[in-house]
Enzyme design. Structure first.
Site, PDB file in Angstrom:
ATOM      1  N   HIS A  37       0.842  -1.200   0.000  1.00  0.00           N
ATOM      2  CA  HIS A  37       0.000   0.000   0.000  1.00  0.00           C
ATOM      3  C   HIS A  37       0.879   1.252   0.000  1.00  0.00           C
ATOM      4  O   HIS A  37       0.625   2.189  -0.746  1.00  0.00           O
ATOM      5  CB  HIS A  37      -0.874   0.058   1.261  1.00  0.00           C
ATOM      6  CG  HIS A  37      -1.900  -1.032   1.372  1.00  0.00           C
ATOM      7  ND1 HIS A  37      -2.022  -1.825   2.479  1.00  0.00           N
ATOM      8  CD2 HIS A  37      -2.867  -1.456   0.516  1.00  0.00           C
ATOM      9  CE1 HIS A  37      -3.022  -2.680   2.313  1.00  0.00           C
ATOM     10  NE2 HIS A  37      -3.548  -2.492   1.130  1.00  0.00           N
ATOM     11  N   LYS A  51     -17.410  -6.449   6.533  1.00  0.00           N
ATOM     12  CA  LYS A  51     -16.107  -7.101   6.485  1.00  0.00           C
ATOM     13  C   LYS A  51     -15.573  -7.171   7.904  1.00  0.00           C
ATOM     14  O   LYS A  51     -15.500  -6.152   8.600  1.00  0.00           O
ATOM     15  CB  LYS A  51     -15.152  -6.262   5.615  1.00  0.00           C
ATOM     16  CG  LYS A  51     -14.671  -6.989   4.386  1.00  0.00           C
ATOM     17  CD  LYS A  51     -13.620  -6.175   3.671  1.00  0.00           C
ATOM     18  CE  LYS A  51     -13.123  -6.881   2.442  1.00  0.00           C
ATOM     19  NZ  LYS A  51     -12.152  -6.078   1.701  1.00  0.00           N
ATOM     20  N   ARG A  65      -1.894  -6.158  -8.439  1.00  0.00           N
ATOM     21  CA  ARG A  65      -0.805  -7.076  -8.104  1.00  0.00           C
ATOM     22  C   ARG A  65      -0.613  -8.149  -9.161  1.00  0.00           C
ATOM     23  O   ARG A  65       0.486  -8.484  -9.529  1.00  0.00           O
ATOM     24  CB  ARG A  65      -1.074  -7.754  -6.763  1.00  0.00           C
ATOM     25  CG  ARG A  65      -0.769  -6.883  -5.593  1.00  0.00           C
ATOM     26  CD  ARG A  65      -1.368  -7.419  -4.351  1.00  0.00           C
ATOM     27  NE  ARG A  65      -2.806  -7.347  -4.415  1.00  0.00           N
ATOM     28  CZ  ARG A  65      -3.611  -7.451  -3.368  1.00  0.00           C
ATOM     29  NH1 ARG A  65      -3.099  -7.693  -2.193  1.00  0.00           N
ATOM     30  NH2 ARG A  65      -4.905  -7.349  -3.497  1.00  0.00           N
ATOM     31  N   SER A 115      -2.748  -7.761   2.999  1.00  0.00           N
ATOM     32  CA  SER A 115      -3.011  -7.639   4.440  1.00  0.00           C
ATOM     33  C   SER A 115      -3.354  -9.013   5.017  1.00  0.00           C
ATOM     34  O   SER A 115      -2.972  -9.339   6.146  1.00  0.00           O
ATOM     35  CB  SER A 115      -4.180  -6.680   4.688  1.00  0.00           C
ATOM     36  OG  SER A 115      -3.894  -5.413   4.161  1.00  0.00           O
TER      37      SER A 115
HETATM   38  P1  ADP Z   1      -9.714  -3.803  -0.549  1.00  0.00           P
HETATM   39  O1  ADP Z   1     -10.478  -4.316   0.608  1.00  0.00           O
HETATM   40  O2  ADP Z   1     -10.361  -2.688  -1.299  1.00  0.00           O
HETATM   41  O3  ADP Z   1      -9.110  -4.853  -1.459  1.00  0.00           O
HETATM   42  P2  ADP Z   1      -7.043  -3.415   0.392  1.00  0.00           P
HETATM   43  O4  ADP Z   1      -6.667  -2.621   1.583  1.00  0.00           O
HETATM   44  O5  ADP Z   1      -6.794  -4.871   0.429  1.00  0.00           O
HETATM   45  O6  ADP Z   1      -8.543  -3.058   0.168  1.00  0.00           O
HETATM   46  O7  ADP Z   1      -6.351  -2.826  -0.902  1.00  0.00           O
HETATM   47  C1  ADP Z   1      -6.499  -1.495  -1.281  1.00  0.00           C
HETATM   48  C2  ADP Z   1      -5.780  -1.281  -2.595  1.00  0.00           C
HETATM   49  O8  ADP Z   1      -4.399  -1.529  -2.442  1.00  0.00           O
HETATM   50  C3  ADP Z   1      -6.234  -2.171  -3.740  1.00  0.00           C
HETATM   51  O9  ADP Z   1      -6.184  -1.422  -4.923  1.00  0.00           O
HETATM   52  C4  ADP Z   1      -5.204  -3.256  -3.771  1.00  0.00           C
HETATM   53  O10 ADP Z   1      -5.087  -3.823  -5.052  1.00  0.00           O
HETATM   54  C5  ADP Z   1      -3.972  -2.461  -3.409  1.00  0.00           C
HETATM   55  N1  ADP Z   1      -2.929  -3.313  -2.838  1.00  0.00           N
HETATM   56  C6  ADP Z   1      -3.038  -4.162  -1.804  1.00  0.00           C
HETATM   57  N2  ADP Z   1      -1.866  -4.805  -1.590  1.00  0.00           N
HETATM   58  C7  ADP Z   1      -1.001  -4.338  -2.518  1.00  0.00           C
HETATM   59  C8  ADP Z   1       0.356  -4.620  -2.851  1.00  0.00           C
HETATM   60  N3  ADP Z   1       1.058  -5.549  -2.189  1.00  0.00           N
HETATM   61  N4  ADP Z   1       0.921  -3.949  -3.869  1.00  0.00           N
HETATM   62  C9  ADP Z   1       0.196  -3.030  -4.543  1.00  0.00           C
HETATM   63  N5  ADP Z   1      -1.085  -2.738  -4.316  1.00  0.00           N
HETATM   64  C10 ADP Z   1      -1.684  -3.367  -3.309  1.00  0.00           C
END
Ligand code: ADP
Length: 167
Positions: free
Chosen positions: A17, A41, A90, A128
């Site tokens: 992130h 969630k 990703r 996460s």
């Molecule tokens: P959501 O519940 O919307 O998936 P996340 O917090 O998991 O929320 O992810 C938010 C954003 O960050 C999404 O666009 C996701 O693709 C991106 N993201 C999550 N992990 C990574 C990573 N390791 N590298 C790049 N982008 C990421």
């Protein structure tokens, strides 16, 4: 003024992130990290905890703000006058879902543009969920999340950091 939103659960924020935040903040005047308040969630961290962690970690990036939202993202974007959505990609597995959401948002708000940033290769496996799973078994998470929040994650699983194996 080019204002973008980076929406997500950030439960918890990871280096993946953070990489997207640092890169997209350079592309816009203001980046609003919009933490999703989603009661459906089951999150490990409360909304407030997630916001505080992100604020701490991004405090040195001047054009980043951390806010919360619930409901439709496009409604929130109207409220704060933003028309750019930042999302990270990703792998192809992210793509199908993200494409659908981006198209839907564009229909709901016709000036909403989604910008996808391709993840840095070194974080392409990172989520996460993976961080939580490793932490729950007392594994080393120092390569996945910033130092400032490591203890807070272990605490949720009653893991004593001294007993974890850090390389
Ligand atoms: P959501 O519940 O919307 O998936 P996340 O917090 O998991 O929320 O992810 C938010 C954003 O960050 C999404 O666009 C996701 O693709 C991106 N993201 C999550 N992990 C990574 C990573 N390791 N590298 C790049 N982008 C990421």
């Amino acid at each position: 003024m080019k204002r973008a939103v980076y929406p997500g659960s950030f439960d918890p924020i990871t280096f993946g992130h953070l990489d997207i935040i640092e890169r997209s903040a350079k592309m816009v005047d203001e980046l609003v990290i919009a933490v999703l308040c989603n009661s459906a969630k089951n999150s490990l961290f409360s909304l407030e905890e997630r916001v505080n962690m992100i604020k701490e970690i991004t405090k040195d990036i001047p054009n980043v703000k951390v806010e919360t939202f619930d409901g439709l993202l496009v409604d929130y974007m109207r409220q704060i006058d933003a028309n750019i959505i930042i999302r990270g990609l990703r792998a192809v597995t992210d793509f199908e879902y993200e494409l659908q959401i981006a198209q839907m948002n564009h229909v709901l708000k016709d000036d909403a543009e989604t910008i996808f940033l391709i993840t840095n290769l070194k974080y392409s496996y990172l989520s996460s969920t993976v961080v939580k799973e490793i932490a729950s078994y007392g594994g080393d998470i120092s390569k996945f999340v910033p130092e400032e929040i490591i203890d807070r994650i272990y605490e949720k699983y009653n893991v004593n950091r001294e007993n974890t194996y850090e390389q």
